[in-house]
Design a protein around this motif. Structure first.
Motif: not given
Length: 327
Positions: A143-146, A266-269
């Motif tokens: 969910r870090l991406l959204t 990783i994208v979200g982070i």
């Protein structure tokens, strides 16, 4: 000592019997931890500062001692002060896998094989003294991406559908990660040190270790967010691991599942590191990670997640968004 050094450093060095040592600050990572190389004559050691409440040194100490006791080359603990977040470590030197293989590409396959040999050795051990990689943890990460990437790109997406898609994909995998193996979770070329030759490698950055799926650290190594690993090398090293282990018929599908989950995380982070912590340099890695995510989504095991992306972030938009971040 520089005024920029943390309070308590001199006191800890005195306690550790390294008083009077030269202190060299080292570049930081994507956390609140700080690292220093300390020298006294011909001796050197590494000093990590992981100060509470933002950091907790106990998981690092637990993992380092367990790995060392089981024959893996984690840095040995020379002194510690858990309350203040100080850990004095064995110095593995300055030869990282990343810089070595970039400088000596003819040795790339041998170095990667050795890194996979370490994973094979690790995966032969019983699960370590760590928590399980649970569905709730996988979902928190995915969910870090959204939560970070989509708002930063002004995207309005179906959050509930995203959760359902990932739960559907990952639920099929969870039974195959029990009882599990130790998962270091950040096993890649910048966290592996070469120690006195190509056949000896030292491990770093394992404080978040869990017990989970054997494919996780393999995908972390072969789908590296910070270094290009060619598809040919990825395939060769995947086969090298699979041929030497009990990787079953579903292992490739689980590798794709974990690759997509990890790359979405990783994208979200990396966006969070920019938005929250002001570390814009991590945006430069996103095109590579996004491309890896796109490739993982082509596996049939990812169909529900791929369908969500098609409905919420169409392919033409993904192609545009996956490029370099606007200045």
């Amino acid at each position: 000592m520089s005024e920029n050094l943390p309070d308590g450093l001199k006191t800890f060095l005195t306690y550790a019997r390294w008083s009077g040592a030269e202190v060299e600050p080292l570049p930081g990572d994507a956390s609140f931890r700080r690292y220093f190389r300390i020298r006294r004559g011909e001796q050197s050691a590494m000093l990590m500062h992981a100060p509470p409440p933002n950091e907790d040194p106990v998981p690092f100490l637990r993992a380092a001692k367990w790995l060392d006791e089981n024959g893996l080359r984690a840095p040995r603990i020379l002194a510690e002060d858990k309350a203040q977040g100080w850990i004095l470590l064995e110095d593995f030197g300055e030869v990282r896998m990343r810089e070595y293989v970039d400088a000596w590409p003819d040795d790339e396959e041998q170095v990667y094989r050795t890194a996979i040999d370490a994973l094979i050795e690790l995966h032969q051990l019983p699960p370590g003294p760590f928590l399980d990689y649970s569905m709730s943890e996988y979902m928190r990460e995915a969910r870090l991406l959204t939560e970070w990437y989509c708002p930063a790109r002004d995207l309005s997406v179906d959050h509930e559908g995203y959760t359902r898609a990932w739960e559907t994909v990952l639920a099929q995998m969870l039974p195959r990660q029990r009882p599990g193996v130790c998962v270091l979770r950040d096993y890649h070329a910048e966290n592996i040190m070469l120690l006195g030759g190509l056949e000896k490698q030292g491990l770093l950055d394992f404080q978040d270790a869990l017990n989970g799926h054997a494919a996780y650290d393999l995908v972390s190594l072969l789908q590296d967010a910070r270094r290009d690993v060619s598809p040919q090398l990825e395939t060769a090293m995947f086969d090298y691991y699979a041929d030497r282990t009990a990787a079953g018929a579903d292992f490739l599908a689980d590798y794709a599942r974990l690759g997509a989950q990890r790359n979405a995380k990783i994208v979200g982070i990396f966006v969070r590191l920019w938005k929250r912590d002001g570390k814009r340099r991590y945006l430069d890695y996103i095109p590579r990670v996004w491309a890896l995510l796109e490739r993982d989504l082509t596996h049939p095991a990812l169909e529900p997640v791929a369908a969500w992306f098609d409905a919420n972030i169409p392919a033409d938009l993904r192609e545009a968004l996956g490029g370099a971040w606007p200045q």
